[in-house]
Design a protein around this motif. Structure first.
Motif, PDB file in Angstrom:
ATOM      1  N   PRO A  71       0.734  -1.049  -0.138  1.00  0.00           N
ATOM      2  CA  PRO A  71       0.024   0.272   0.002  1.00  0.00           C
ATOM      3  C   PRO A  71       0.887   1.413  -0.110  1.00  0.00           C
ATOM      4  N   TYR A 104      -1.453  -0.638 -10.396  1.00  0.00           N
ATOM      5  CA  TYR A 104      -0.651   0.313  -9.741  1.00  0.00           C
ATOM      6  C   TYR A 104      -1.242   1.655  -9.726  1.00  0.00           C
ATOM      7  N   TYR A 105      -0.947   2.212  -8.659  1.00  0.00           N
ATOM      8  CA  TYR A 105      -1.402   3.724  -8.341  1.00  0.00           C
ATOM      9  C   TYR A 105      -0.446   4.735  -7.939  1.00  0.00           C
ATOM     10  N   TYR A 110      -3.480   2.493  -2.489  1.00  0.00           N
ATOM     11  CA  TYR A 110      -4.232   2.199  -3.584  1.00  0.00           C
ATOM     12  C   TYR A 110      -5.222   3.246  -4.036  1.00  0.00           C
ATOM     13  N   ARG A 113      -5.712   5.077  -9.539  1.00  0.00           N
ATOM     14  CA  ARG A 113      -4.938   4.108 -10.471  1.00  0.00           C
ATOM     15  C   ARG A 113      -4.497   4.504 -11.674  1.00  0.00           C
ATOM     16  N   SER A 133       1.881   2.799  -5.043  1.00  0.00           N
ATOM     17  CA  SER A 133       1.298   1.356  -4.439  1.00  0.00           C
ATOM     18  C   SER A 133       0.796   0.686  -5.439  1.00  0.00           C
ATOM     19  N   HIS A 134       0.633  -0.960  -5.256  1.00  0.00           N
ATOM     20  CA  HIS A 134       0.128  -1.794  -6.150  1.00  0.00           C
ATOM     21  C   HIS A 134      -0.639  -2.803  -5.421  1.00  0.00           C
ATOM     22  N   LYS A 135      -1.521  -3.640  -6.250  1.00  0.00           N
ATOM     23  CA  LYS A 135      -2.006  -4.757  -5.505  1.00  0.00           C
ATOM     24  C   LYS A 135      -2.327  -5.851  -6.568  1.00  0.00           C
TER      25      LYS A 135
END
Length: 142
Positions: A71, A104-105, A110, A113, A133-135
């Motif tokens: 995050p 990714y943001y 997050y 985007r 951040s990424h998820k």
């Protein structure tokens, strides 16, 4: 007096040979889009299961990689030292799990985007933003 009429030479066989030769050369020179899109780069240094981001195009420069969501690249458990000052230029998703992509943001937690990369895909990005951040996501990257 007998007149003789001269018939023009037939050019059809010559044109056919040239057309076939040109088509063959084009087929050999241009890879199909399916093979080009599915071919994984051979020199990507990204461990299986990771998402990797680089400061340079074509998977060069400094790299940060994770096998889980993060995050906050600047304050999380895995920190990406260059992320605050350097734009992302390339990405490779070497994921192997049930998630289909990595989003990714621009912001921490997050927010905002800016992109998504499917598993076993990647490439050069516009390089106009700093990722924070990424998820891993399920569903479409679209």
């Amino acid at each position: 007096m007998k007149l003789s009429v001269r018939r023009p030479r037939r050019l059809k066989p010559l044109f056919a040979v040239l057309a076939v030769s040109a088509a063959a050369a084009t087929a050999l020179a241009v890879p199909t889009s399916a093979s080009a899109a599915q071919a994984a780069p051979t020199a990507v240094d990204c461990a299986s299961g990771d998402i990797c981001f680089w400061t340079g195009a074509n998977f060069t420069g400094q790299k940060c990689s994770w096998d889980v969501a993060d995050p906050d690249w600047q304050g999380g458990s895995t920190r990406c030292s260059w992320s605050a000052t350097t734009n992302v230029k390339s990405v490779w998703n070497a994921g192997t799990g049930s998630s289909t992509g990595v989003a990714y943001y621009l912001g921490a937690d997050y927010s905002d985007r800016v992109g998504c990369t499917r598993q076993q895909h990647g490439g050069n990005l516009a390089g106009t933003y700093k990722v924070r951040s990424h998820k891993w996501i399920s569903g479409s990257c679209g």
